[in-house]
Design a protein around this motif. Structure first.
Motif, PDB file in Angstrom:
ATOM      1  N   TYR A   1      -1.852  15.628  10.278  1.00 23.70           N
ATOM      2  CA  TYR A   1      -2.152  15.191   8.925  1.00 23.70           C
ATOM      3  C   TYR A   1      -2.244  16.403   8.014  1.00 23.70           C
ATOM      4  N   LYS A   2      -1.951  16.191   6.749  1.00 26.85           N
ATOM      5  CA  LYS A   2      -2.105  17.235   5.739  1.00 26.85           C
ATOM      6  C   LYS A   2      -3.088  16.713   4.704  1.00 26.85           C
ATOM      7  N   ILE A   3      -4.027  17.565   4.318  1.00 31.43           N
ATOM      8  CA  ILE A   3      -5.030  17.139   3.348  1.00 31.43           C
ATOM      9  C   ILE A   3      -4.368  16.893   1.995  1.00 31.43           C
ATOM     10  N   ASN A   4      -4.835  15.870   1.291  1.00 32.07           N
ATOM     11  CA  ASN A   4      -4.254  15.523  -0.008  1.00 32.07           C
ATOM     12  C   ASN A   4      -4.578  16.555  -1.086  1.00 32.07           C
ATOM     13  N   HIS A   5      -5.774  17.111  -1.046  1.00 34.20           N
ATOM     14  CA  HIS A   5      -6.210  18.106  -2.032  1.00 34.20           C
ATOM     15  C   HIS A   5      -6.752  19.304  -1.260  1.00 34.20           C
ATOM     16  N   PRO A   6      -5.953  20.377  -1.107  1.00 40.33           N
ATOM     17  CA  PRO A   6      -6.342  21.519  -0.269  1.00 40.33           C
ATOM     18  C   PRO A   6      -7.722  22.104  -0.572  1.00 40.33           C
ATOM     19  N   ASP A   7      -8.149  22.053  -1.823  1.00 36.91           N
ATOM     20  CA  ASP A   7      -9.470  22.601  -2.152  1.00 36.91           C
ATOM     21  C   ASP A   7     -10.607  21.780  -1.549  1.00 36.91           C
ATOM     22  N   GLU A   8     -10.331  20.567  -1.089  1.00 33.40           N
ATOM     23  CA  GLU A   8     -11.346  19.703  -0.483  1.00 33.40           C
ATOM     24  C   GLU A   8     -11.423  19.843   1.038  1.00 33.40           C
ATOM     25  N   LEU A   9     -10.595  20.709   1.637  1.00 33.14           N
ATOM     26  CA  LEU A   9     -10.538  20.788   3.093  1.00 33.14           C
ATOM     27  C   LEU A   9     -11.884  21.092   3.742  1.00 33.14           C
ATOM     28  N   PRO A  10     -12.600  22.137   3.332  1.00 32.89           N
ATOM     29  CA  PRO A  10     -13.893  22.402   4.002  1.00 32.89           C
ATOM     30  C   PRO A  10     -14.849  21.214   3.896  1.00 32.89           C
ATOM     31  N   TRP A  11     -14.910  20.606   2.728  1.00 32.99           N
ATOM     32  CA  TRP A  11     -15.794  19.452   2.523  1.00 32.99           C
ATOM     33  C   TRP A  11     -15.357  18.274   3.390  1.00 32.99           C
ATOM     34  N   ALA A  12     -14.062  17.996   3.430  1.00 28.04           N
ATOM     35  CA  ALA A  12     -13.558  16.854   4.192  1.00 28.04           C
ATOM     36  C   ALA A  12     -13.813  17.034   5.691  1.00 28.04           C
ATOM     37  N   LEU A  13     -13.597  18.246   6.219  1.00 23.98           N
ATOM     38  CA  LEU A  13     -13.849  18.496   7.628  1.00 23.98           C
ATOM     39  C   LEU A  13     -15.340  18.397   7.954  1.00 23.98           C
ATOM     40  N   HIS A  14     -16.161  18.938   7.084  1.00 26.72           N
ATOM     41  CA  HIS A  14     -17.612  18.849   7.282  1.00 26.72           C
ATOM     42  C   HIS A  14     -18.060  17.375   7.277  1.00 26.72           C
ATOM     43  N   SER A  15     -17.559  16.602   6.346  1.00 21.25           N
ATOM     44  CA  SER A  15     -17.903  15.180   6.263  1.00 21.25           C
ATOM     45  C   SER A  15     -17.464  14.432   7.500  1.00 21.25           C
ATOM     46  N   LEU A  16     -16.289  14.773   8.022  1.00 20.23           N
ATOM     47  CA  LEU A  16     -15.789  14.134   9.245  1.00 20.23           C
ATOM     48  C   LEU A  16     -16.709  14.472  10.425  1.00 20.23           C
TER      49      LEU A  16
ATOM     50  N   PRO B   1     -13.568   3.762  13.002  1.00 21.32           N
ATOM     51  CA  PRO B   1     -14.026   3.910  11.616  1.00 21.32           C
ATOM     52  C   PRO B   1     -13.677   5.275  11.020  1.00 21.32           C
ATOM     53  N   ALA B   2     -13.629   6.299  11.845  1.00 18.85           N
ATOM     54  CA  ALA B   2     -13.294   7.634  11.332  1.00 18.85           C
ATOM     55  C   ALA B   2     -11.851   7.686  10.847  1.00 18.85           C
ATOM     56  N   TYR B   3     -10.971   6.849  11.406  1.00 18.24           N
ATOM     57  CA  TYR B   3      -9.574   6.867  10.951  1.00 18.24           C
ATOM     58  C   TYR B   3      -9.461   6.430   9.500  1.00 18.24           C
ATOM     59  N   SER B   4     -10.265   5.463   9.075  1.00 18.25           N
ATOM     60  CA  SER B   4     -10.190   5.038   7.674  1.00 18.25           C
ATOM     61  C   SER B   4     -10.579   6.194   6.751  1.00 18.25           C
ATOM     62  N   TYR B   5     -11.512   7.016   7.189  1.00 21.17           N
ATOM     63  CA  TYR B   5     -11.901   8.207   6.425  1.00 21.17           C
ATOM     64  C   TYR B   5     -10.738   9.202   6.397  1.00 21.17           C
ATOM     65  N   ILE B   6     -10.159   9.472   7.568  1.00 18.87           N
ATOM     66  CA  ILE B   6      -9.039  10.414   7.652  1.00 18.87           C
ATOM     67  C   ILE B   6      -7.897   9.966   6.747  1.00 18.87           C
ATOM     68  N   SER B   7      -7.576   8.677   6.778  1.00 22.60           N
ATOM     69  CA  SER B   7      -6.444   8.190   5.986  1.00 22.60           C
ATOM     70  C   SER B   7      -6.706   8.225   4.484  1.00 22.60           C
TER      71      SER B   7
ATOM     72  N   TYR C   1      -8.369  10.858   2.940  1.00 18.41           N
ATOM     73  CA  TYR C   1      -8.332  12.251   2.490  1.00 18.41           C
ATOM     74  C   TYR C   1      -7.137  13.039   3.021  1.00 18.41           C
ATOM     75  N   PHE C   2      -6.437  12.475   4.003  1.00 25.81           N
ATOM     76  CA  PHE C   2      -5.300  13.155   4.611  1.00 25.81           C
ATOM     77  C   PHE C   2      -4.088  12.235   4.610  1.00 25.81           C
ATOM     78  N   THR C   3      -2.901  12.816   4.582  1.00 26.23           N
ATOM     79  CA  THR C   3      -1.652  12.071   4.664  1.00 26.23           C
ATOM     80  C   THR C   3      -1.005  12.362   6.009  1.00 26.23           C
ATOM     81  N   LEU C   4      -0.569  11.311   6.681  1.00 32.63           N
ATOM     82  CA  LEU C   4       0.082  11.456   7.973  1.00 32.63           C
ATOM     83  C   LEU C   4       1.401  12.195   7.806  1.00 32.63           C
ATOM     84  N   VAL C   5       1.565  13.277   8.538  1.00 36.39           N
ATOM     85  CA  VAL C   5       2.822  14.022   8.556  1.00 36.39           C
ATOM     86  C   VAL C   5       3.721  13.430   9.637  1.00 36.39           C
ATOM     87  N   GLY C   6       3.133  13.143  10.809  1.00 38.55           N
ATOM     88  CA  GLY C   6       3.904  12.537  11.883  1.00 38.55           C
ATOM     89  C   GLY C   6       3.306  12.827  13.243  1.00 38.55           C
ATOM     90  N   ALA C   7       4.015  12.369  14.257  1.00 40.42           N
ATOM     91  CA  ALA C   7       3.592  12.620  15.633  1.00 40.42           C
ATOM     92  C   ALA C   7       3.651  14.124  15.878  1.00 40.42           C
TER      93      ALA C   7
END
Length: 105
Positions: A85-100, A41-47, A49-55
């Motif tokens: 992964y790279k966050i889609n909106h850099p200003d949301e990084l602290p919030w997105a990591l905390h939420s995860l 379920p956490a992967y759906s959250y990651i996908s 707010y974040f974009t897959l860069v690659g392996a």
């Protein structure tokens, strides 16, 4: 300016996110069942707010703590395979990591 890469490791069921100095910004490395293709379920959250860069791989070792592995950074040539992964909106990084962290905790 110090830029950071975030490394997620799961310790006893709670995510531990540690910042490591690097030349990257707003990136997240995941391994195990947080990678794409798993039904975590956490992967759906990651996908969302974040974009897959690659392996990717990072220097580290995995330790078995029972229900969850622990990833520990190391200096020697031992690697953990995962995805970057790279966050889609850099200003949301602290919030997105905390939420995860809350989601997994």
């Amino acid at each position: 300016m110090v830029r950071k890469k975030f490394f997620v490791s799961w310790l006893t069921g709670n995510p531990k996110i540690s910042a490591m100095n690097d030349q990257t910004n707003g990136q997240l490395f995941v391994y195990g069942t947080l990678r794409s293709g798993f039904q975590n379920p956490a992967y759906s959250y990651i996908s969302r707010y974040f974009t897959l860069v690659g392996a990717a791989k990072v220097k580290g070792r995995l330790y078995d703590l029972g229900d969850y592995p622990a990833a520990i950074p190391v200096e020697e040539e031992h690697f953990i395979v995962g995805e970057l992964y790279k966050i889609n909106h850099p200003d949301e990084l602290p919030w997105a990591l905390h939420s995860l962290m809350i989601m997994k905790g």
